[in-house]
Structure formats: structure tokens, C-alpha cells
Design a protein around this motif. Structure first.
Motif, short mmCIF file in Angstrom:
data_model
loop_
_atom_site.label_atom_id
_atom_site.label_comp_id
_atom_site.label_asym_id
_atom_site.label_seq_id
_atom_site.Cartn_x
_atom_site.Cartn_y
_atom_site.Cartn_z
N GLN A 104 5.19 4.44 -10.69
CA GLN A 104 5.34 3.22 -11.48
C GLN A 104 4.62 2.07 -10.79
O GLN A 104 5.18 1.40 -9.91
CB GLN A 104 6.82 2.91 -11.69
N SER A 105 3.38 1.86 -11.21
CA SER A 105 2.52 0.85 -10.58
C SER A 105 1.47 0.39 -11.58
O SER A 105 0.99 1.19 -12.39
CB SER A 105 1.83 1.46 -9.36
N PRO A 106 1.07 -0.89 -11.54
CA PRO A 106 0.03 -1.39 -12.44
C PRO A 106 -1.37 -1.27 -11.87
O PRO A 106 -2.31 -1.69 -12.52
CB PRO A 106 0.41 -2.87 -12.61
N GLN A 107 -1.51 -0.71 -10.67
CA GLN A 107 -2.79 -0.80 -9.98
C GLN A 107 -3.45 0.56 -9.76
O GLN A 107 -2.79 1.61 -9.76
CB GLN A 107 -2.59 -1.49 -8.63
N HIS A 108 -4.76 0.48 -9.56
CA HIS A 108 -5.59 1.65 -9.31
C HIS A 108 -5.52 2.03 -7.83
O HIS A 108 -5.10 1.25 -6.99
CB HIS A 108 -7.02 1.30 -9.73
N CYS A 109 -5.96 3.25 -7.53
CA CYS A 109 -5.94 3.72 -6.14
C CYS A 109 -6.60 2.74 -5.18
O CYS A 109 -6.07 2.46 -4.10
CB CYS A 109 -6.68 5.04 -6.02
N PHE A 110 -7.77 2.24 -5.55
CA PHE A 110 -8.54 1.39 -4.65
C PHE A 110 -7.77 0.15 -4.24
O PHE A 110 -8.01 -0.43 -3.20
CB PHE A 110 -9.84 0.95 -5.31
N ASP A 111 -6.84 -0.26 -5.09
CA ASP A 111 -6.03 -1.44 -4.83
C ASP A 111 -4.62 -1.08 -4.39
O ASP A 111 -3.68 -1.80 -4.69
CB ASP A 111 -5.99 -2.33 -6.07
N ARG A 112 -4.51 0.05 -3.73
CA ARG A 112 -3.21 0.47 -3.22
C ARG A 112 -2.21 0.68 -4.35
O ARG A 112 -1.05 0.28 -4.26
CB ARG A 112 -2.68 -0.56 -2.22
N GLY A 113 -2.67 1.32 -5.42
CA GLY A 113 -1.78 1.63 -6.52
C GLY A 113 -0.68 2.61 -6.14
O GLY A 113 0.32 2.73 -6.84
N MET A 114 -0.89 3.32 -5.03
CA MET A 114 0.13 4.22 -4.50
C MET A 114 0.44 3.79 -3.07
O MET A 114 -0.46 3.44 -2.31
CB MET A 114 -0.37 5.66 -4.50
N SER A 115 1.71 3.85 -2.72
CA SER A 115 2.09 3.46 -1.37
C SER A 115 1.82 4.60 -0.40
O SER A 115 1.61 5.75 -0.78
CB SER A 115 3.56 3.06 -1.32
N ASP A 116 1.86 4.26 0.88
CA ASP A 116 1.65 5.26 1.92
C ASP A 116 2.64 6.40 1.80
O ASP A 116 2.29 7.58 1.90
CB ASP A 116 1.81 4.60 3.29
#
Length: 655
Positions: free
Chosen positions: A378-390
């Protein structure tokens, strides 16, 4: 993100961010919870090294190769060089577990071809995995299929040097995620598992459909479209229409349905990437790549318009045969041959949710559904912008390893079913805009800044912005997510000290940073208000004064440290944990783990900037830094070397 795209690519944004010290922890996965020890080397059935993949001997015309030099992480060694017409990097942990991860990076429009380490580089090395990454011989914007082939050739080089790995994993993000999926189709003789992150696989019509939906809401007719230029229509008709709140709400509903259905952050993702989407729409509709002449849209209850009505009145554009070179070289069929786990942010507007749904259909059609597990975040962002946390990436990678090596098939989600709460199972860090983020202690003290943003007097429309809070000479990044800029205006939420220590409070000031082709600091600061809520702040940046109100780069970034925060039993310390850096009796840095994912910080681990003597007199250059956790000395020290463009990995343990 897919091929023929104009404007500033997201990969370019990441490369710029990587030079920002601790404020841009784009590649650190040091903060993962639930860490497992490096898996023991097992002995699968020995396999021969396959016939090598040929690499073009020369770099493609119009491209040059960047220097692949890279410093090794502690406990590892680096190899880099040239392979045919590309460059590569290989990092080997001193205690190698016999496993290799190849990483395929995403879209890059630069003519200088660079190598990018994997997003989870530090985690991999700490857990004994070797990794390898290549520049490719041509820009990936057109050839993520080629990226898969040329990275397979790098696998061959690794096997020649170090022997065949016990297990190999293909991993990539965005168009690199598409390459990782392609590897699962083409190279089962090399790889044992694949982890595509927000993969544009198969390529969607995201940019075309975005324009068609927006033009429909604006009332643009077929005759009007055919009589004018698409850029002029966007500027004169579509953009102004969507600035009306009622029209924007109708568009958000329509877009939500077209891009996969009602799900968390679908509308917010569009707001984040709006400037990019206009540019990409022109680059895909105009040449006939994302044509929709034969498409019959099937809409649901979110759209606010019936399928028949939309299909009758939407603009129609013919697809031009041969225009989509990206599709030609990818050929995603669904014929995967190895366990594959995909992860997709729910609101990502660059590789949309509907691509993951179509991927499932293609895999099922090939009879390989048992080899595909899909997860949402559940995120509004793309991978390049850290759409997923570590943590989210680490958990999914470990789940893939357990599937491949122990036969424990991981849990996933049915992305073709009810997705109204998709990602709830696998989201570990709440994002701004979620119910969880709205109810953490101190959330009601946030301030949201709105205003104009200019660089050298010109309105900024496509850039990366973030905010730092400065108090008592110390700086900390305190903004959330990627800032949406539209028509030279922005909106940015900033945390208060009540939510995470070191952020906004009366007596502090906000300093805004900007990335375009370089990095800038605003020429003025914003004084934190007495009351929370909305505030107006017009921001100006200048090439003549790139460090703006900060005064110098040392004053901005000091010395950057990041890593895990662990208790005496090596269990991770979570939100609210405070970290302080002292030189002698002088406090030179402060940080607290946030409860909500921020622009550079997850809800585990820490990032801290230790001040320079320019801002705090006692924070001497080359002084010995002592770190404290929750007020207690850890016994761990470091040096205040003031290398602003270098991040220092350092795990901290409480006694």
C-alpha cells in the motif's frame, strides 16, 4: 517504467538522489526487521554451466560508458570492468554463501551508460549473497529484453570466475523488473528464482490511457483532437480542466477503474507523478505507441461513467505498427519456468496495477500459475522513489529464497479479486494518507506547506523536492514521500517533533531542497508555525546560490551515518527510538525512528547527519563521535570526516 518516454526519467532522479548523503538512502537495506542469518550453503543437484550468451562487442551508437568504479562495503570485495560493449560490477562478501543475485536497473535516458548496485545491496552483502549488475550496451528505455540477455552474459562471467553459484536469483525494478521477469522466461538454465519489483511486465498503455481518461473528463472531442496538437490540447484544455476539484474527482474515479480497480492510493499515485505522466503521454500517444482504436474499456463502479458511454466518446488513436520497439524486444508471454514473486505498489502510476493483473492472466494462460506469487504494497510511489520499504523488500526476497531452497511457497494475493484493501498483508510501513498514518501520536501536529516553486525565476514542473528541519544547528529530513509539483506549485507534508523527534517545532525552521539536473537548497527558510495545519510558503532556488540559505554543503549534510538499531539481543528497535551523536559534551546530531515512512527513512533503523563546526562550534572536523540510543552511550564511535557525498553504514546496538 516503459520504453519510449520523454522528460526526466525516474532512474535519473535516483542517480541524483544517491549523491545527497544520508538524506538519500536509496540503496540501504540495513534496517530490515526479521533478519535471518545467511543461509547455509546447500548442495542442489550439480548443473553444468550453460553455453555463454553473446554480448555485443561495442557499445551502441550514441552511447558512452561511465566509470564503473565502486568502493566495496565492509566485509566484501569489488570487481568491475568491461564485458563486450558494457561495464559491470560484482561484489563478493568475504563469507560468500554460494548464492548470486543479478540486478537489472530500470529506465535511464542518459547517453552515458552507468551501472547501478541493487536496491538491497547492503542487506545482500550482510547475508552472504554476491551480486552482479551491468550497464548494458544501450539505454534500457528501449531494450529491457536486451537487459535480461546481457545480464545473463554477466552471469556467465561470474560463473567463469567463481564457479557456478549454488543458487541464482534475478532481481530488478521497474523496466529492470520486466527484465527480471524476462529472465524467468528465458534463462531457467541459469536462475532458480526471480523477484521483479514494480515491473512493467507486460507493458501497459498507462500513459495513453491516462491521456484518454483526462481528455474525456475535459470534454475533448475526436474532431478537436484531430484538428490540434496533443501538447496544445493538454496545456490549453486538459490541465486546466483537472484543476477543478469536481473534475479531478471524476477523473480519479475513472483512472482508478482503468488502471486496475478501487485500491489504496490509486488517486494519490497520479498526484505524485502528474508532471511525468503528461510528458510520457505525448511520447506514447503521438507516435502511435499507445493507440486505443480497437480497445473496448470495461469499467467498474468507481469510474462514474458506464463502459458504453466511455467507449462511445473517448478519443480514439490508431496504433502504428513498429512504433513500439519496447514491446518488440520484451515479448512477455507468461511462460515462466522458475518460481517468481512480484511486488507492486498499489498506487504506482508509472507501472500500474493493471499490468500485474495482466501478468497473472498470461501466466495462467501458459499453465504456469503455480510458479507465480504476487504481492501488493500500500504505497502511492514507484520503486525509484522508495515505493517499497527496506523491510518489505527484504521479507519478499527471503520468502523467494525459502520457496526456491526449502519448498515453502510464500503467501501472496489474488490481484484479480477484491483489491479494495490490497497490500494489507505485506505493508510493513504505513504511508502518509493511510488511516494508520493519520492516527499515530503527533500526527495532528504536522504542517503542510503549499506554494509556488521557481528555479532562476522560472516555474518548476518536474523535479524532486524534500524538506529538512533545522534547529540548534542540526538538520534532519522530515518530509513524506515524493512531492507533487503541478503548474509550478507544490504541496508538502512535514512531520512535527511530536511525531518524530528532531522534526518541526516552534523555534525551528524548514529548509527545502530540490533536484533537477543538480541539487539546490532554497534561498529562504520557513519558520515553523505555532499551530499545525496548512501554511503558504513560496520557494525559490538559484543556480547562482545552489546551497541557498544553508550556506555550504558542509552545513547541509555534515557527516552521514545509517544502519540498524538493535537491542542487546540483536532484535531491531522500532519507532520512537532516539539516536544522538556527541563530540565531547556537544550534541551534534539527533534522530528518532518515525512511525510513518518518510521520504528517506523507513520505520526501522536510523539515518543521522552529524553537524559541521560551521553550524555547531564543538562539532569539530575529524572529531570522535559517540553515539547514544535513548540517552545511553552505546560505546560505538566514528569520525566526523564531513564527506557529504558519502554515506557511512554503521549499525548501533544498545547495551
Amino acid at each position: 517504467m516503459r520504453g519510449k518516454r520523454g522528460g526526466v526519467a525516474m532512474r535519473k532522479c535516483v542517480r541524483l538522489m544517491a549523491g545527497v548523503g544520508a538524506l538519500a538512502l536509496v540503496v540501504s537495506l540495513a534496517t530490515c526487521s526479521g533478519d535471518k542469518k545467511a543461509p547455509a550453503v546447500t548442495s542442489p543437484t550439480p548443473r553444468a554451466i550453460p553455453s555463454p550468451v553473446a554480448v555485443p562487442p561495442a557499445t551502441a551508437a550514441g552511447f558512452t560508458l561511465a566509470d564503473p568504479t565502486l568502493d566495496a562495503l565492509p566485509g566484501a570485495s569489488i570487481e568491475f570492468g568491461h564485458l563486450g560493449g558494457m561495464t559491470y560490477q560484482i561484489e563478493m562478501p568475504n563469507q560468500w554463501n554460494g548464492r548470486l543475485v543479478t540486478y537489472t536497473h530500470g529506465n535511464d535516458i542518459a547517453t552515458e551508460l552507468s551501472v547501478y548496485p541493487p536496491v538491497n545491496r547492503q542487506w545482500l552483502i550482510e547475508h552472504g549473497y554476491a551480486w552482479a549488475s551491468a550497464s548494458y550496451t544501450v539505454n534500457v528505455a528501449y531494450v529491457s529484453g536486451v537487459a535480461a540477455d546481457e545480464t545473463a552474459a554477466l552471469w556467465d562471467l561470474f560463473a567463469q570466475k567463481h564457479g557456478r553459484p549454488q543458487y541464482s536469483y534475478a532481481m530488478g525494478d521497474s523496466m529492470g523488473g520486466a527484465a527480471a521477469f524476462t529472465a524467468a522466461e528465458r534463462y531457467a538454465d541459469r536462475y532458480d528464482g526471480a523477484l521483479p519489483l514494480c515491473a512493467d511486465a507486460p507493458p501497459s498503455r498507462v500513459e495513453g490511457d491516462f491521456f484518454y481518461a483526462a481528455a474525456y473528463i475535459a470534454g475533448v472531442t475526436q474532431a478537436e483532437y484531430e484538428a490540434s496538437d496533443i501538447g496544445a490540447i493538454i496545456d490549453a484544455r486538459v490541465k486546466p480542466a483537472l484543476r477543478d476539484p469536481a473534475a479531478r474527482k471524476r477523473f480519479d474515479g475513472l483512472w482508478t477503474d482503468i488502471s486496475g480497480g478501487r485500491r489504496p492510493f490509486a488517486a494519490e499515485g497520479v498526484a505524485v507523478y502528474l508532471p511525468n505522466l503528461w510528458t510520457y503521454a505525448i511520447g506514447n500517444v503521438l507516435p502511435g505507441i499507445d493507440g486505443n482504436a480497437d480497445v473496448q474499456y470495461k469499467l467498474g463502479g468507481t469510474a462514474g461513467v458506464s463502459s458504453d458511454e466511455f467507449n462511445k466518446n473517448v478519443i480514439r488513436v490508431k496504433t502504428v505498427p513498429g512504433a513500439d520497439t519496447y514491446e518488440d524486444v520484451n515479448r512477455i508471454t507468461g511462460d515462466i519456468k522458475i518460481p517468481t514473486l512480484t511486488i507492486q505498489p498499489t498506487g504506482d502510476a508509472l507501472t500500474v496495477f493493471s499490468s500485474s493483473q495482466e501478468l497473472r492472466r498470461r501466466v495462467e494462460a501458459k499453465g504456469h500459475g503455480e510458479l507465480l506469487v504476487q504481492r501488493a504494497i500500500q504505497s502511492p510511489q514507484h520503486c525509484f522513489d522508495r515505493g517499497m520499504s527496506d523491510v518489505e523488500i527484504a521479507e519478499s526476497f527471503q520468502a523467494l529464497v525459502d520457496w526456491v531452497e526449502q519448498g515453502k511457497k510464500p503467501a501472496g494475493e489474488d490481484l484479480l479479486g477484491d483489491i479494495s484493501n490490497a497490500g494489507a498483508k505485506f505493508t510493513r510501513s504505513p504511508r502518509l494518507g493511510s488511516d494508520a498514518a493519520a492516527h499515530v501520536p503527533g500526527a495532528d501536529q504536522r504542517v503542510t506547506l503549499h506554494g509556488a516553486v521557481k528555479l532562476d525565476g522560472q516555474a518548476v514542473d518536474d523535479a524532486f523536492m524534500w524538506a529538512m528541519v533545522r534547529k540548534d544547528g542540526m538538520l534532519r529530513a522530515c518530509s513524506y514521500g515524493r512531492i507533487a509539483i503541478d503548474n509550478g506549485t507544490y504541496g508538502m507534508a512535514i512531520a512535527a517533533d511530536a511525531e518524530t523527534a528532531g522534526c518541526g517545532a516552534p523555534g525551528s525552521e524548514v529548509i527545502v531542497g530540490l533536484f533537477t539536473d543538480d541539487r539546490f537548497v532554497a534561498e529562504q527558510a520557513f519558520s515553523w508555525p505555532q499551530a499545525s495545519g496548512d501554511a503558504t510558503f513560496d520557494v525559490t532556488f538559484s543556480h547562482a546560490h545552489p546551497v541557498g540559505v544553508a550556506g555550504s554543503e558542509e552545513a547541509i549534510f555534515g557527516t552521514a551515518f545509517s544502519g540498524k538499531l538493535l537491542d542487546a539481543r540483536d532484535a531491531p528497535l522500532g519507532p520512537g527510538t532516539k539516536v544522538e551523536a556527541y563530540i565531547g559534551a556537544t550534541r551534534c546530531g539527533a534522530f528518532a525512528v518515525p512511525p510513518v515512512k518518510m521520504v528517506f527513512d523507513d520505520t526501522q533503523g536510523y539515518t543521522i547527519n552529524v553537524a559541521a563546526p560551521e553550524t555547531i562550534l564543538g562539532c569539530t572536523k575529524d572529531g570522535t563521535i559517540q553515539f547514544r540510543i535513548n540517552g545511553d552511550d552505546t560505546g560505538i564511535t566514528a569520525v566526523n570526516d564531513l564527506l557529504q557525498r558519502q554515506e557511512h553504514p554503521l549499525d548501533l546496538r544498545a547495551k
